[in-house]
Write a protein that holds these residues in place. Sequence first.
Motif, PDB file in Angstrom:
ATOM      1  N   LYS A  46      -5.372  56.144  19.761  1.00 34.01           N
ATOM      2  CA  LYS A  46      -5.316  54.687  19.819  1.00 34.01           C
ATOM      3  C   LYS A  46      -5.534  54.111  18.416  1.00 34.01           C
ATOM      4  O   LYS A  46      -5.900  54.826  17.481  1.00 34.01           O
ATOM      5  N   GLU A  47      -5.297  52.790  18.298  1.00 38.68           N
ATOM      6  CA  GLU A  47      -5.514  52.109  17.016  1.00 38.68           C
ATOM      7  C   GLU A  47      -6.966  52.283  16.578  1.00 38.68           C
ATOM      8  O   GLU A  47      -7.893  52.125  17.366  1.00 38.68           O
ATOM      9  N   GLU A  48      -7.161  52.610  15.307  1.00 38.31           N
ATOM     10  CA  GLU A  48      -8.503  52.887  14.790  1.00 38.31           C
ATOM     11  C   GLU A  48      -8.850  51.947  13.644  1.00 38.31           C
ATOM     12  O   GLU A  48      -7.995  51.530  12.879  1.00 38.31           O
ATOM     13  N   ARG A  49     -10.125  51.596  13.553  1.00 38.48           N
ATOM     14  CA  ARG A  49     -10.616  50.830  12.405  1.00 38.48           C
ATOM     15  C   ARG A  49     -12.028  51.309  12.066  1.00 38.48           C
ATOM     16  O   ARG A  49     -12.835  51.596  12.963  1.00 38.48           O
ATOM     17  N   THR A  50     -12.307  51.403  10.786  1.00 38.37           N
ATOM     18  CA  THR A  50     -13.624  51.815  10.306  1.00 38.37           C
ATOM     19  C   THR A  50     -14.300  50.639   9.610  1.00 38.37           C
ATOM     20  O   THR A  50     -13.719  50.015   8.724  1.00 38.37           O
ATOM     21  N   TYR A  51     -15.524  50.353  10.026  1.00 40.58           N
ATOM     22  CA  TYR A  51     -16.317  49.275   9.440  1.00 40.58           C
ATOM     23  C   TYR A  51     -17.478  49.887   8.652  1.00 40.58           C
ATOM     24  O   TYR A  51     -18.204  50.745   9.169  1.00 40.58           O
ATOM     25  N   THR A  52     -17.656  49.455   7.416  1.00 46.26           N
ATOM     26  CA  THR A  52     -18.815  49.868   6.629  1.00 46.26           C
ATOM     27  C   THR A  52     -19.769  48.691   6.508  1.00 46.26           C
ATOM     28  O   THR A  52     -19.348  47.531   6.491  1.00 46.26           O
ATOM     29  N   CYS A  53     -21.041  48.983   6.416  1.00 47.86           N
ATOM     30  CA  CYS A  53     -22.054  47.926   6.412  1.00 47.86           C
ATOM     31  C   CYS A  53     -22.535  47.637   4.995  1.00 47.86           C
ATOM     32  O   CYS A  53     -22.151  48.298   4.023  1.00 47.86           O
ATOM     33  N   CYS A  54     -23.398  46.653   4.900  1.00 49.00           N
ATOM     34  CA  CYS A  54     -24.056  46.308   3.641  1.00 49.00           C
ATOM     35  C   CYS A  54     -25.564  46.457   3.854  1.00 49.00           C
ATOM     36  O   CYS A  54     -26.150  45.768   4.689  1.00 49.00           O
ATOM     37  N   ASP A  55     -26.174  47.388   3.129  1.00 50.80           N
ATOM     38  CA  ASP A  55     -27.601  47.680   3.293  1.00 50.80           C
ATOM     39  C   ASP A  55     -28.410  47.156   2.117  1.00 50.80           C
ATOM     40  O   ASP A  55     -27.934  47.141   0.970  1.00 50.80           O
ATOM     41  N   SER A  56     -29.649  46.770   2.412  1.00 49.60           N
ATOM     42  CA  SER A  56     -30.544  46.326   1.342  1.00 49.60           C
ATOM     43  C   SER A  56     -31.994  46.591   1.744  1.00 49.60           C
ATOM     44  O   SER A  56     -32.318  46.662   2.933  1.00 49.60           O
ATOM     45  N   ALA A  57     -32.849  46.754   0.735  1.00 50.52           N
ATOM     46  CA  ALA A  57     -34.277  46.959   0.938  1.00 50.52           C
ATOM     47  C   ALA A  57     -35.009  45.689   0.516  1.00 50.52           C
ATOM     48  O   ALA A  57     -34.917  45.266  -0.635  1.00 50.52           O
ATOM     49  N   ILE A  58     -35.711  45.087   1.460  1.00 53.75           N
ATOM     50  CA  ILE A  58     -36.442  43.850   1.189  1.00 53.75           C
ATOM     51  C   ILE A  58     -37.895  44.203   0.884  1.00 53.75           C
ATOM     52  O   ILE A  58     -38.583  44.784   1.744  1.00 53.75           O
ATOM     53  N   PRO A  59     -38.398  43.891  -0.294  1.00 53.02           N
ATOM     54  CA  PRO A  59     -39.781  44.250  -0.647  1.00 53.02           C
ATOM     55  C   PRO A  59     -40.793  43.412   0.130  1.00 53.02           C
ATOM     56  O   PRO A  59     -40.525  42.273   0.506  1.00 53.02           O
ATOM     57  N   TYR A  60     -41.946  43.999   0.378  1.00 55.87           N
ATOM     58  CA  TYR A  60     -43.023  43.271   1.040  1.00 55.87           C
ATOM     59  C   TYR A  60     -43.705  42.310   0.076  1.00 55.87           C
ATOM     60  O   TYR A  60     -44.197  41.254   0.473  1.00 55.87           O
ATOM     61  N   ASN A  61     -43.722  42.669  -1.211  1.00 60.06           N
ATOM     62  CA  ASN A  61     -44.357  41.835  -2.225  1.00 60.06           C
ATOM     63  C   ASN A  61     -43.317  41.394  -3.250  1.00 60.06           C
ATOM     64  O   ASN A  61     -42.117  41.553  -3.038  1.00 60.06           O
ATOM     65  N   ASN A  62     -43.742  40.882  -4.354  1.00 57.41           N
ATOM     66  CA  ASN A  62     -42.828  40.400  -5.394  1.00 57.41           C
ATOM     67  C   ASN A  62     -42.444  41.521  -6.354  1.00 57.41           C
ATOM     68  O   ASN A  62     -42.653  41.446  -7.552  1.00 57.41           O
ATOM     69  N   ASP A  63     -41.865  42.570  -5.799  1.00 58.13           N
ATOM     70  CA  ASP A  63     -41.444  43.693  -6.640  1.00 58.13           C
ATOM     71  C   ASP A  63     -39.982  44.027  -6.347  1.00 58.13           C
ATOM     72  O   ASP A  63     -39.600  45.184  -6.224  1.00 58.13           O
ATOM     73  N   GLY A  64     -39.157  42.987  -6.209  1.00 56.35           N
ATOM     74  CA  GLY A  64     -37.758  43.168  -5.854  1.00 56.35           C
ATOM     75  C   GLY A  64     -37.010  44.081  -6.797  1.00 56.35           C
ATOM     76  O   GLY A  64     -36.229  44.931  -6.370  1.00 56.35           O
ATOM     77  N   GLY A  65     -37.238  43.919  -8.101  1.00 53.07           N
ATOM     78  CA  GLY A  65     -36.539  44.748  -9.079  1.00 53.07           C
ATOM     79  C   GLY A  65     -36.890  46.209  -8.937  1.00 53.07           C
ATOM     80  O   GLY A  65     -36.010  47.081  -9.003  1.00 53.07           O
ATOM     81  N   GLN A  66     -38.166  46.508  -8.744  1.00 50.40           N
ATOM     82  CA  GLN A  66     -38.594  47.899  -8.605  1.00 50.40           C
ATOM     83  C   GLN A  66     -38.049  48.516  -7.314  1.00 50.40           C
ATOM     84  O   GLN A  66     -37.609  49.666  -7.302  1.00 50.40           O
ATOM     85  N   THR A  67     -38.072  47.741  -6.243  1.00 55.05           N
ATOM     86  CA  THR A  67     -37.553  48.236  -4.964  1.00 55.05           C
ATOM     87  C   THR A  67     -36.065  48.545  -5.072  1.00 55.05           C
ATOM     88  O   THR A  67     -35.594  49.584  -4.583  1.00 55.05           O
ATOM     89  N   GLU A  68     -35.312  47.686  -5.725  1.00 50.54           N
ATOM     90  CA  GLU A  68     -33.877  47.907  -5.885  1.00 50.54           C
ATOM     91  C   GLU A  68     -33.604  49.143  -6.725  1.00 50.54           C
ATOM     92  O   GLU A  68     -32.643  49.882  -6.472  1.00 50.54           O
ATOM     93  N   LEU A  69     -34.456  49.394  -7.721  1.00 47.58           N
ATOM     94  CA  LEU A  69     -34.297  50.561  -8.577  1.00 47.58           C
ATOM     95  C   LEU A  69     -34.631  51.850  -7.835  1.00 47.58           C
ATOM     96  O   LEU A  69     -33.933  52.867  -7.972  1.00 47.58           O
ATOM     97  N   LEU A 120     -29.757  53.940   0.776  1.00 45.62           N
ATOM     98  CA  LEU A 120     -29.906  53.135   1.990  1.00 45.62           C
ATOM     99  C   LEU A 120     -28.772  53.397   2.979  1.00 45.62           C
ATOM    100  O   LEU A 120     -28.991  53.428   4.191  1.00 45.62           O
ATOM    101  N   ASN A 121     -27.563  53.592   2.459  1.00 46.79           N
ATOM    102  CA  ASN A 121     -26.418  53.859   3.335  1.00 46.79           C
ATOM    103  C   ASN A 121     -26.599  55.151   4.127  1.00 46.79           C
ATOM    104  O   ASN A 121     -26.020  55.297   5.211  1.00 46.79           O
TER     105      ASN A 121
END
Length: 228
Positions: free
Chosen positions: A107-130, A137-138
């Motif tokens: 049958k017709e097929e489609r693949t969906y990919t998501c967008c993942d992110s890590a949300i920091p608990y404190n103000n350390d967004g840059g470190q968490t992203e690194l 995450l994927n």
Amino acid sequence: MRLLQPNLSNTEKENIKTFAEWLLQIGDGNIGDPDDSDPQNTSWVKIPDEYCITDNKNGLSNLISFIYNDELLRNLCVLQLQQKAIVCPKNETVDIINKTIIQKINKEERTYTCCDSAIPYNNDGGQTELLYPAEYLNSQNFPSLPPHVLTLKVGVPIILLRNLNIAGDVCNGTWMITTQLLTRHIEAEIITGTKVGQKVHLPRINLIHKDNVLPYIFKRVQHPVNTP
């Protein structure tokens, strides 16, 4: 399972009855040898050979063919799909079986990919992203979330993982059949509950997973469904 098929032989009916009684005996704790390390709560159960999948490359294929025969996979029927299921103890086994079944459907097929992110608990967004890049995450899979790569085909059953409209029976656990796989949303038809036959549209939504073990809040933007 083939519990509702009207054309079963007497031998097949008796085998199914025996298997059902065996499962009940395990559930009641009447079968099994107590584990020495935890005799009050844990027992070892020997599974008879006739209940096991053959340990070779054809074992899984034979199981799938037993439940979902080739005729059904060629001509998907809602009524028959409602009556069939393969129950697995581990999510990774579910993923393998789902992938194998979908590959068999032309049958017709489609693949969906998501967008993942890590949300920091404190103000350390840059470190968490690194520390937790998108590639890492994927690769993460949690029981309450759809996979990073969601591959679907028109006509296959899916199960909803979130409450989108409780009044309209579009809620967690609802079984549906995909009818259209569009770029931004999925069209599906409900096949369980009181709204059987109703068409619904499933958009991508923000899915949040919190775990005390994780040093961050996990966010996945994906269609909130999975193959059951």
